[in-house]
Design a protein around this motif. Structure first.
Motif, short mmCIF file in Angstrom:
data_model
loop_
_atom_site.label_atom_id
_atom_site.label_comp_id
_atom_site.label_asym_id
_atom_site.label_seq_id
_atom_site.Cartn_x
_atom_site.Cartn_y
_atom_site.Cartn_z
N VAL A 29 38.55 34.76 36.84
CA VAL A 29 38.94 36.01 36.17
C VAL A 29 37.73 36.93 36.12
O VAL A 29 36.60 36.49 35.88
CB VAL A 29 39.42 35.74 34.73
N THR A 30 37.97 38.21 36.36
CA THR A 30 36.94 39.21 36.12
C THR A 30 37.57 40.37 35.37
O THR A 30 38.77 40.60 35.44
CB THR A 30 36.30 39.70 37.44
N THR A 31 36.76 41.10 34.61
CA THR A 31 37.27 42.23 33.84
C THR A 31 36.63 43.52 34.34
O THR A 31 35.44 43.56 34.66
CB THR A 31 36.98 42.08 32.34
N GLY A 32 37.45 44.57 34.39
CA GLY A 32 36.96 45.87 34.83
C GLY A 32 37.14 46.91 33.73
O GLY A 32 38.12 46.88 32.99
N THR A 33 36.18 47.83 33.64
CA THR A 33 36.23 48.89 32.63
C THR A 33 36.37 50.24 33.31
O THR A 33 35.49 50.64 34.09
CB THR A 33 34.95 48.89 31.78
N PRO A 34 37.49 50.96 33.06
CA PRO A 34 37.63 52.30 33.63
C PRO A 34 36.58 53.23 33.05
O PRO A 34 36.25 53.16 31.86
CB PRO A 34 39.04 52.72 33.19
#
Length: 233
Positions: A29-34
């Motif tokens: 899992v990876t998380t992205g921030t707009p």
């Protein structure tokens, strides 16, 4: 491979789940921030491993009531291709996980998907049960903290299927599951499901495409019109 994504509303993060083919096919899992002008840019944190073995994601959903993500996946051959789910807690750019729970103790295909029913506060996993003649099935999950428990599997198609990503119809409080009926000229069909308690019941299948279907399709709700949209190829 098998990339799935969902938006975590509380954290303002896009959560991406995938099978890392460059690292022994582990589940990650990876998380992205707009960010940036009109949030047109995306910055990513470090990937975390939620399963340290061969993992084929089925889908991921966000539970806004528990503020958790739910990942459904298929284990590798050594584990009988069983279907499992795990609950993740997102905080900042990191994700921590509860214990995995088996929802189908048989050969499970990675076709299918996960959606959340906010009306009943339940998770719905739609999947192809290869251990039962490749029938189409669904199961209801209840999330509490980082734990999840399941009701019994419910069959929605007795023939061989390839299952798409289900969606929640907010106008009618129903689940819509699209699928390819491989025993009926690969036609595109869908069923409408009603969640009650820890079970789900279905209406009759409806055809949305008489042409031979591909392998990717999903049902999404369109709020302005109050309709479900099924995209496919």
């Amino acid at each position: 491979y098998r990339i799935e994504a969902v938006y975590h509303e509380t954290e303002g993060k896009v959560v991406i789940v995938y099978q890392d083919g460059s690292d022994s096919n582990k589940g990650k899992v990876t998380t992205g921030t707009p960010s940036g002008y009109l949030n047109m840019l995306m910055s990513f944190g470090s990937a975390s491993t939620f399963r340290n073995d061969i993992t084929m994601p089925i889908g991921v959903a966000y539970d806004p009531d528990e503020e958790k993500i739910i990942i459904a996946y298929v284990m590798g051959e050594d584990d009988g291709y069983n279907g499992q789910a795990i609950v993740g807690n997102v905080s900042g750019g990191s994700v921590t996980y509860g214990s995995p729970v088996t929802f189908n103790a048989a050969h499970t295909s990675s076709s299918g998907g996960v959606t959340y029913d906010p009306n009943t506060k339940k998770v719905v996993i739609a999947f192809e049960d290869d251990g039962d003649s490749e029938k189409g099935k669904a199961i209801i999950g209840t999330v509490s903290g980082t734990s999840i428990s399941f009701g019994s599997e419910v069959q929605f198609e007795s023939g061989r299927v390839t299952v798409g990503r289900p969606g929640f119809d907010a106008s009618n409080n129903r689940i819509v599951i699209p699928y390819k009926d491989r025993d009926d000229s690969d036609k595109g069909k869908c069923v409408v499901g009603t969640v009650s308690g820890t079970s789900i019941s279905f209406g009759s299948p409806q055809v949305f495409s008489t042409s031979s279907m591909g392998t990717e399709f999903e049902a999404k709700y369109h709020p302005p019109s109050g309709n479900m949209v099924i995209d496919f190829f």
